[in-house]
Design a protein around this motif. Structure first.
Motif, PDB file in Angstrom:
ATOM      1  N   CYS A 111      17.769   3.892  44.479  1.00  0.00           N
ATOM      2  CA  CYS A 111      17.112   4.059  45.786  1.00  0.00           C
ATOM      3  C   CYS A 111      18.034   3.559  46.888  1.00  0.00           C
ATOM      4  O   CYS A 111      18.206   4.209  47.914  1.00  0.00           O
ATOM      5  N   SER A 115      15.870   8.781  53.439  1.00  0.00           N
ATOM      6  CA  SER A 115      14.477   9.187  53.324  1.00  0.00           C
ATOM      7  C   SER A 115      13.603   7.949  53.192  1.00  0.00           C
ATOM      8  O   SER A 115      13.996   6.965  52.565  1.00  0.00           O
ATOM      9  N   GLN A 116      12.423   8.045  53.802  1.00  0.00           N
ATOM     10  CA  GLN A 116      11.470   6.951  53.716  1.00  0.00           C
ATOM     11  C   GLN A 116      11.044   6.731  52.262  1.00  0.00           C
ATOM     12  O   GLN A 116      10.702   5.630  51.865  1.00  0.00           O
ATOM     13  N   SER A 117      11.128   7.800  51.493  1.00  0.00           N
ATOM     14  CA  SER A 117      10.659   7.687  50.108  1.00  0.00           C
ATOM     15  C   SER A 117      11.533   6.720  49.308  1.00  0.00           C
ATOM     16  O   SER A 117      11.076   6.134  48.336  1.00  0.00           O
ATOM     17  N   PHE A 168       9.845   3.416  49.764  1.00  0.00           N
ATOM     18  CA  PHE A 168       8.578   3.351  49.034  1.00  0.00           C
ATOM     19  C   PHE A 168       8.815   3.196  47.538  1.00  0.00           C
ATOM     20  O   PHE A 168       8.179   2.388  46.875  1.00  0.00           O
ATOM     21  N   ARG A 169       9.760   3.994  47.057  1.00  0.00           N
ATOM     22  CA  ARG A 169      10.031   3.956  45.619  1.00  0.00           C
ATOM     23  C   ARG A 169      10.566   2.584  45.223  1.00  0.00           C
ATOM     24  O   ARG A 169      10.187   2.033  44.193  1.00  0.00           O
TER      25      ARG A 169
END
Lengths: 646, 308
Positions: A621, A632-634, A637-638
């Motif tokens: 990540c 990416s915002q993901s 989050f991940r």
């Protein structure tokens, strides 16, 4: 796959079985022994490589033991049934243990049990055993691979975490409001504390049976007063009903008039910490004027008895004030004494002799003392068969006895002579702890003496034992039992009591006794009154305290939001890295500034080999965000998700 | 069977290290250098396998190779080529020198006089040669692998720092380990093995890979790291030779090539750290030589923090 054994990690198994042993005194025998049986079965199964019991089997047993718990306690609610059941449940879980993923549940059960121990017993001893168990359990919360490879780092991690939590613990200890409400008072359903000490009746042998009993009754700390051991008569019950050599209390007499407690709480002379007695009476000194407790209401009854309304199930701290030593009670005649027997001819002859040439009750008492000495009465710890000892047997045949024999017969004789006399059951003397400067009274200090109405119509204390065995009273039960007659005399006559000095072992005992006492009075009994006092000493009113509390919370909240904001200023990749680094810092792993993400990932994977997949993904990540140009915002989050699952 | 480009190159490394024992890292770095399109400088005593390495690479990569043995009396025209008058056409005809080959081994470069050296290095930088005002482009791809004797050996003209900067990477071969030498003595003569080698990569594949490497991502964070490394040497000129921007570009190129070999589409600080000893050693070593420079690189890497 072969099921994993909980005994593979012997330290882990050891720290899980500890709570069971801690709770041994508080749970029923069936619970303790069956749980040991389950532990043992698992051990045998592992050794012999037998087949594991199925979940159905253990589940069935869990239900059976739930039933047994209900049958034993008639309820499933409360600390005793809960603990009894949980101890068995833990052992059943051990029996069916298969993978390390169950460790969390086991540790949780362990935490429950250790914490529950404190509901039963707040002694320093249990605390000093329970607390390390707690630390061990925290230690085993760490992933196994990390623990085994970096024992030292893991240890410091646990200790650091405990130290970090300390300020908050202390803050809560001092400022978390103590409610004296009944909600927090857990009712004990199992009166396992046997009522040792006095019952409602004093009969031959009831005091001497306590001679070997070292259990602590109370601790008394005198404030600005130095009492002599001779004046330390701790009165409990006033016994006014006679039957043979037995005396008992007259409940009707006590309930005649109950005086409300309007005692002054200011400047007490003594602070007394009474161990739970499961009785309702309170020990006081002669000539007690004020007696009060912050914990419960104490009433003063006639006959110089102090009582609470409920049984004393928890350690009780109370304060009292008394008048300077005089043997005369401040109370006038306030009750009648009931004699059951009529005197035998031999007793009548003695009564005649005692009252001859005597005008006042004091003179008669003096004659009685003379009679005891002349007839060489003996004070003995082993008075022989107590069966149906009558006053005649004692006065004219055996001529030896314990304090209850002397007190009882003196009271009987005086009452026959129409001098009201009653037996007082309580404790005398005690052991002085020079380290903590307090007195410890044990069951073996139990004593009985009498009070009679003197010529001025006041109750006066008379202790016949003092006539027969002055050393017993001068030395206290402890030294008297320890030393032979000659030694005791030598110790007393040379007045070397203070010079002799305690042995080093005794010093150690005093030290631990003191520690225990301070623990009880300062930590366990830190109640709302003490909280208020603390605030008072700090010159803070309750309103101010609340204000400070709010300010403290606000500052905390603001600094938290500031921290969060500064984190928001960071780029996403920085935030991910900070999260990762902070996570591993907790385990004592620190990223080197010159280290790239690959090398750092490799190190963390080596520290936590069983989590390496998740760690790989976690670093992916970060790398995607910082180096892969895959913003990416993901990613954030991940990373958060993965960190939570680690 | 489809093969990833990186796999292709790993295969090359595998084959080469089977012939040149105990030199896997050097083979890897040489390939990295070739993939990054840079020139390589090898410094070492004679007889440790420098030439064999070049020969093996030439064979495996299917690159025509020429070798120039530098001596103190070698003239620029000897390597670049000469214009010779063609009486039939009545004009000067350019006869290309040995430099016109895709892979050139410039042996014992520092034995040549500065004039020859600089002629070579200029052509390296520009990829073309000018003779008599006519520009002749060098073949593409064009790799120059130069070897130089250690400074301690007599009869050497050391390369000036500005010239050294033109080499993308450098390393010294060092002696093979005791165990490897035993294997070498027992085994076949590497030069004999050379003959049985078959090319594994075509020039086309090499160019494809190079194009691929061009697209490898150097993120802002990584660029910052390279910039931080350069800045540090400039701020500490008392102990470091300040590094040029060209050096930064070299670091980035070499890092990309390494990332490619590691089958990544982006560079990591680890790539920079891995190639730095080879990219920076001859630049930071200066007159002290590559070994000294390598220590300096380690010092630099251990001091400059990776930006986050």
């Amino acid at each position: 796959m072969m099921a994993k054994s909980v005994f593979a990690d012997s330290k882990f198994a050891f720290c899980l079985i500890l709570p069971t042993f801690l709770l041994f005194p508080d749970i029923p025998a069936w619970s303790f022994y069956s749980s040991l049986l389950f532990w043992f079965s698992r051990w045998v199964i592992d050794k012999m490589e037998w087949k594991m019991p199925t979940r159905f089997f253990t589940g069935f047993f869990a239900l059976v033991f739930l039933g047994i718990t209900y049958l034993t306690f008639d309820s499933l609610i409360g600390r005793e049934p809960a603990c009894a059941f949980l101890v068995v449940l833990l052992s059943l879980k051990i029996l069916e243990y298969q993978t390390t993923e169950e460790n969390g549940f086991l540790i949780l059960l362990g935490f429950y049990l250790v914490t529950a121990k404190f509901l039963f017993d707040t002694n320093l001893i249990w605390f000093s055993l329970g607390f390390p168990t707690m630390i061990l359990l925290i230690y085993f919360l760490l992933p196994a691979g990390f623990r085994q490879k970096n024992t030292k780092i893991a240890g410091t991690y646990v200790i650091r975490n405990i130290l970090i939590s300390l300020p908050l613990c202390l803050f809560l200890f001092f400022y978390f409001p103590r409610f004296s409400s009944e909600i927090f008072h857990l009712k004990s359903q199992n009166n396992k504390i046997q009522s040792i000490g006095f019952s409602e009746e004093l009969e031959p042998g009831s005091v001497s049976s306590l001679v070997q009993n070292d259990e602590i009754v109370l601790r008394a700390e005198f404030i600005n007063v130095k009492p002599s051991i001779n004046s330390l008569y701790w009165r409990g019950l006033t016994l006014t009903k006679q039957d043979g050599l037995s005396w008992s209390r007259d409940p009707q007499l006590e309930s005649k008039q109950k005086r409300s407690p309007m005692f002054s709480k200011a400047d007490p002379h003594v602070q007394i910490t009474l161990e739970p007695t499961l009785k309702s009476w309170i020990y006081s000194l002669d000539q007690t004027t004020d007696l009060s407790s912050n914990q419960i209401n104490i009433y003063k009854l006639p006959l110089g008895v102090f009582k609470t309304q409920t049984m004393i199930e928890n350690r009780l701290v109370y304060h009292l004030k008394f008048q300077s030593s005089s043997q005369r009670s401040i109370d006038a005649n306030d009750g009648e004494i009931t004699l059951k027997d009529t005197p035998s001819p031999e007793v009548k002859k003695l009564l005649k002799a005692l009252s001859m040439n005597a005008k006042t009750p004091e003179e008669i008492v003096f004659h009685f003392s003379e009679f005891l000495v002349k007839n060489s009465f003996q004070y003995t710890l082993n008075p022989g068969d107590q069966g149906k000892l009558s006053i005649d047997d004692f006065l004219f045949k055996t001529k030896k006895g314990f304090c209850e024999h002397f007190a009882s017969s003196a009271a009987i004789l005086l009452n026959h002579l129409k001098i009201p006399a009653r037996v007082i059951a309580g404790y005398h003397g005690g052991e002085y702890n020079p380290v903590g400067q307090f007195w410890t009274l044990r069951q073996k200090d139990a004593h009985a003496w009498i009070e009679y109405l003197d010529s001025s119509n006041h109750w006066r204390r008379y202790d016949p034992t003092a006539v027969i065995a002055p050393m017993r009273l001068a030395l206290g039960a402890n030294d008297f039992a320890r030393l032979s007659g000659d030694e005791a005399l030598a110790l007393l006559t040379s007045r070397r009591r203070d010079l002799a000095g305690p042995s080093s072992f005794q010093k150690l005992t005093y030290f631990f006794e003191n520690l225990n006492y301070r623990w009880n009075s300062a930590v366990v009994n830190f109640d709302i009154e003490k909280q208020k006092n603390l605030l008072k000493e700090m010159n803070i009113s309750l309103a101010e305290a609340i204000l400070y509390g709010i300010t403290f919370t606000l500052i905390l909240a603001l600094s938290m939001s500031w921290l969060l904001r500064s984190r928001k200023n960071a780029t996403r990749s920085q935030r991910i890295y900070q999260m990762i680094n902070r996570h591993f810092e907790n385990y004592g792993l620190e990223k080197k500034p010159t280290e790239g993400p690959e090398a750092w990932r490799l190190r963390t994977c080596q520290a936590f080999p069983e989590q390496s997949q998740k760690i790989q993904a976690l670093f992916d990540c970060y790398i995607a965000e910082s180096y892969g140009n895959k913003h990416s915002q993901s990613n954030l989050f991940r990373a958060k998700q993965l960190l939570r699952s680690l | 069977m489809t093969m990833t480009p990186a796999f292709l190159w790993k295969n090359v490394i595998d084959h080469a290290s089977r012939i040149i024992l105990d030199k896997q890292i050097e083979i890897e770095q040489a390939l990295t250098c070739i993939l990054a399109g840079g020139h390589l400088l090898i410094e070492d005593v004679p007889g440790v396998g420098k030439t064999t390495l070049v020969q093996v690479l030439a064979k495996l990569l299917d690159l025509p190779y020429s070798r120039i043995q530098f001596t103190s009396d070698l003239l620029p025209a000897d390597i670049i080529g000469n214009s010779i008058y063609d009486p039939e056409k009545k004009e000067f005809q350019f006869i290309p020198g040995p430099l016109f080959a895709p892979l050139v081994l410039a042996d014992e470069l520092n034995r040549a006089n500065p004039r020859t050296q600089s002629a070579l290095l200029q052509s390296m930088e520009e990829g073309q040669v000018s003779v008599d005002r006519i520009t002749h482009p060098l073949p593409s791809p064009f790799f120059l692998i130069a070897t130089q004797n250690p400074r301690s050996q007599t009869g050497t003209f050391s390369l000036p720092e500005s010239q050294l900067d033109r080499f993308l990477m450098s390393f010294s071969m060092n002696y093979a380990s005791y165990q490897s030498e035993i294997s070498i003595f027992q085994g076949q003569d590497p030069r004999a093995q050379l003959k049985s080698l078959n090319p594994l990569v075509t020039i086309h594949q090499l160019q494809e890979s190079q194009e691929f490497i061009q697209k490898i991502v150097v993120s802002e964070l990584l660029a910052k790291y390279i910039a931080d490394l350069l800045t540090f040497t400039r701020q500490h000129q008392e102990s470091f030779i300040p590094l040029s921007t060209r050096t930064g570009i070299a670091l980035s190129r070499a890092s990309k090539a390494r990332a490619f070999l590691k089958e990544r589409q982006f560079c990591l600080p680890e790539d920079v750290q891995a190639v730095a000893p080879y990219v920076l050693a001859h630049r930071l070593g200066g007159a002290e030589g590559i070994t000294y420079g390598k220590n300096k690189v380690h010092e630099l890497i251990k001091t400059v923090a990776v930006p986050t």
